[in-house]
Design a protein around this motif. Structure first.
Motif, PDB file in Angstrom:
ATOM      1  N   ALA A  57     -63.446   6.667  56.789  1.00  0.00           N
ATOM      2  CA  ALA A  57     -64.029   7.276  55.553  1.00  0.00           C
ATOM      3  C   ALA A  57     -64.000   6.442  54.345  1.00  0.00           C
ATOM      4  N   GLY A  58     -62.915   5.789  54.194  1.00  0.00           N
ATOM      5  CA  GLY A  58     -62.650   4.902  53.050  1.00  0.00           C
ATOM      6  C   GLY A  58     -62.034   5.592  52.016  1.00  0.00           C
ATOM      7  N   LYS A  59     -61.447   6.841  52.237  1.00  0.00           N
ATOM      8  CA  LYS A  59     -60.774   7.685  51.215  1.00  0.00           C
ATOM      9  C   LYS A  59     -59.918   8.650  52.166  1.00  0.00           C
ATOM     10  N   PRO A  60     -58.955   9.433  51.378  1.00  0.00           N
ATOM     11  CA  PRO A  60     -58.124  10.367  51.830  1.00  0.00           C
ATOM     12  C   PRO A  60     -58.899  11.620  52.726  1.00  0.00           C
ATOM     13  N   VAL A  61     -58.520  11.656  53.851  1.00  0.00           N
ATOM     14  CA  VAL A  61     -59.200  12.813  54.545  1.00  0.00           C
ATOM     15  C   VAL A  61     -58.116  13.871  55.001  1.00  0.00           C
ATOM     16  N   ASN A  62     -57.020  13.415  55.586  1.00  0.00           N
ATOM     17  CA  ASN A  62     -55.883  14.209  56.305  1.00  0.00           C
ATOM     18  C   ASN A  62     -54.628  14.492  54.889  1.00  0.00           C
ATOM     19  N   ALA A  63     -55.256  14.430  53.641  1.00  0.00           N
ATOM     20  CA  ALA A  63     -54.276  14.931  52.599  1.00  0.00           C
ATOM     21  C   ALA A  63     -53.125  15.960  52.811  1.00  0.00           C
ATOM     22  N   GLY A  81     -54.425   3.942  55.811  1.00  0.00           N
ATOM     23  CA  GLY A  81     -55.676   4.693  56.110  1.00  0.00           C
ATOM     24  C   GLY A  81     -56.694   5.560  55.069  1.00  0.00           C
ATOM     25  N   GLY A  82     -57.505   4.767  54.498  1.00  0.00           N
ATOM     26  CA  GLY A  82     -58.458   5.255  53.444  1.00  0.00           C
ATOM     27  C   GLY A  82     -57.811   4.935  51.985  1.00  0.00           C
ATOM     28  N   ILE A  83     -57.028   4.125  51.948  1.00  0.00           N
ATOM     29  CA  ILE A  83     -56.498   3.754  50.451  1.00  0.00           C
ATOM     30  C   ILE A  83     -56.783   2.730  49.846  1.00  0.00           C
ATOM     31  N   ARG A  84     -57.859   2.787  49.001  1.00  0.00           N
ATOM     32  CA  ARG A  84     -58.738   1.423  48.740  1.00  0.00           C
ATOM     33  C   ARG A  84     -59.074   1.192  47.237  1.00  0.00           C
ATOM     34  N   ASP A  85     -58.182   2.116  46.436  1.00  0.00           N
ATOM     35  CA  ASP A  85     -58.492   1.863  45.121  1.00  0.00           C
ATOM     36  C   ASP A  85     -57.129   2.311  44.321  1.00  0.00           C
ATOM     37  N   ILE A 101     -49.593   1.733  52.414  1.00  0.00           N
ATOM     38  CA  ILE A 101     -50.214   0.483  53.239  1.00  0.00           C
ATOM     39  C   ILE A 101     -51.818   0.278  53.046  1.00  0.00           C
ATOM     40  N   LEU A 102     -51.987  -0.998  52.483  1.00  0.00           N
ATOM     41  CA  LEU A 102     -53.466  -1.402  52.312  1.00  0.00           C
ATOM     42  C   LEU A 102     -53.811  -2.367  53.476  1.00  0.00           C
ATOM     43  N   GLY A 103     -54.890  -1.856  53.902  1.00  0.00           N
ATOM     44  CA  GLY A 103     -55.524  -2.669  54.939  1.00  0.00           C
ATOM     45  C   GLY A 103     -56.605  -3.241  54.950  1.00  0.00           C
ATOM     46  N   THR A 104     -57.830  -2.528  55.025  1.00  0.00           N
ATOM     47  CA  THR A 104     -59.175  -3.219  54.770  1.00  0.00           C
ATOM     48  C   THR A 104     -59.361  -3.703  53.403  1.00  0.00           C
ATOM     49  N   VAL A 105     -58.749  -3.006  52.410  1.00  0.00           N
ATOM     50  CA  VAL A 105     -58.944  -3.677  51.003  1.00  0.00           C
ATOM     51  C   VAL A 105     -58.169  -4.897  50.810  1.00  0.00           C
ATOM     52  N   ALA A 106     -57.078  -5.205  51.662  1.00  0.00           N
ATOM     53  CA  ALA A 106     -56.550  -6.465  51.575  1.00  0.00           C
ATOM     54  C   ALA A 106     -57.285  -7.722  51.865  1.00  0.00           C
ATOM     55  N   VAL A 107     -58.414  -7.482  53.050  1.00  0.00           N
ATOM     56  CA  VAL A 107     -59.423  -8.421  53.072  1.00  0.00           C
ATOM     57  C   VAL A 107     -60.427  -8.393  52.135  1.00  0.00           C
ATOM     58  N   GLU A 108     -60.889  -7.269  51.672  1.00  0.00           N
ATOM     59  CA  GLU A 108     -62.131  -6.954  51.039  1.00  0.00           C
ATOM     60  C   GLU A 108     -61.788  -7.287  49.482  1.00  0.00           C
ATOM     61  N   ASN A 109     -60.661  -6.981  49.106  1.00  0.00           N
ATOM     62  CA  ASN A 109     -60.440  -6.995  47.457  1.00  0.00           C
ATOM     63  C   ASN A 109     -58.949  -7.362  47.407  1.00  0.00           C
ATOM     64  N   PRO A 110     -58.439  -8.538  47.792  1.00  0.00           N
ATOM     65  CA  PRO A 110     -57.114  -9.078  47.653  1.00  0.00           C
ATOM     66  C   PRO A 110     -56.627  -8.875  46.384  1.00  0.00           C
ATOM     67  N   ASP A 111     -57.104  -9.029  45.400  1.00  0.00           N
ATOM     68  CA  ASP A 111     -56.779  -8.890  43.872  1.00  0.00           C
ATOM     69  C   ASP A 111     -56.315  -7.651  43.665  1.00  0.00           C
ATOM     70  N   LEU A 112     -56.681  -6.606  44.178  1.00  0.00           N
ATOM     71  CA  LEU A 112     -56.350  -5.365  44.222  1.00  0.00           C
ATOM     72  C   LEU A 112     -54.945  -5.266  44.592  1.00  0.00           C
ATOM     73  N   VAL A 113     -54.668  -5.891  45.747  1.00  0.00           N
ATOM     74  CA  VAL A 113     -53.339  -5.770  46.385  1.00  0.00           C
ATOM     75  C   VAL A 113     -52.339  -6.335  45.471  1.00  0.00           C
TER      76      VAL A 113
END
Length: 240
Positions: A57-63, A81-85, A101-113
């Motif tokens: 989903a790209g955002k927390p679901v099982n919070a 999982g779903g932590i992208r901002d 843990i930053l996964g997808t965003v590490a590829v798509e927005n490394p500056d955020l990491v």
């Protein structure tokens, strides 16, 4: 080496996937907080959490499930999982997570990491999930042309606390970890590496130890639920 028992969350339940496929989920518990507490009682010093729905989903679901776990245990927990901002990162750390843990965003927005690692020293890890050496993102659903070591080295001087490396084809398959690739990554970077995917026996833990690679720890899930790996024995082996 630290043993990180894994709790993968899907629809509020503890599950394990087979090779990352959401439709091949086995439910092991409908009480994630009780499962986390059981791991702590057995001696676990950390717990590894994944919001599987959130990864897609790209955002927390099982919070709610994660918050229940944080209230139930005193040992540190890490979550992917779903932590992208930055707002989501900060919100989770305020709620008591020890590490995001930053996964997808590490590829798509490394500056955020890099920004997050500076803002929250020691509390930001990078999750690198791969099939045949190529990084996958968005809940493992999309594959990239980036190699594992290339992505890891991009954060060499960013202050990242750890890299969680998962071989997707081994995850949940009970076929052992990709020892060679994990060791290669650990030797290639100064960032502490945590092995994940397929760890299912004391022999697997021994194989990882015997590489001599500077591994921080290892994640195991299905083997603990199935009783193929005894948590107490595994902890003693890794501390020996």
């Amino acid at each position: 080496m630290i043993l990180y028992p894994a709790i993968d969350l899907k629809d509020g339940q503890c599950v394990r996937l087979y090779k990352g496929e959401m439709e091949k989920a086995t439910v092991f518990s409908d009480d994630p907080a009780a499962q986390a507490l059981a791991f702590q009682t057995q001696g676990a010093e950390w717990i590894h959490l994944v919001d599987l729905n959130g990864a897609f989903a790209g955002k927390p679901v099982n919070a709610a499930a994660v918050e229940g776990i944080l209230q139930a245990v005193s040992v540190p927990c890490q979550l992917g999982g779903g932590i992208r901002d930055m707002a989501t990162i900060e919100a989770w750390l305020v709620k008591g997570l020890a590490r995001v843990i930053l996964g997808t965003v590490a590829v798509e927005n490394p500056d955020l990491v890099r920004q997050a690692a500076r803002a929250f020293p020691g509390q930001v890890a990078v999750g690198i999930d791969a099939r045949k050496g190529q990084v996958a993102t968005k809940g493992w659903a999309e594959e990239t042309d980036m190699k594992v070591t290339e992505l890891a080295l991009a954060f060499e001087d960013a202050g990242v606390a750890a890299i969680i490396y998962t071989d997707i084809d081994r995850d949940g398959a009970m076929q052992g970890p990709n020892v060679a690739a994990t060791a290669e990554l650990a030797w290639a970077t100064s960032i502490p590496v945590i092995a994940s995917g397929g760890v299912s026996s004391l022999a697997d833990l021994t194989a990882l130890k015997e590489t001599g690679a500077p591994l921080n720890g290892v994640i195991s899930g299905r083997a603990l639920y199935d009783g193929k790996l005894d948590l107490g024995e595994a902890l003693r082996l890794l501390k020996a």
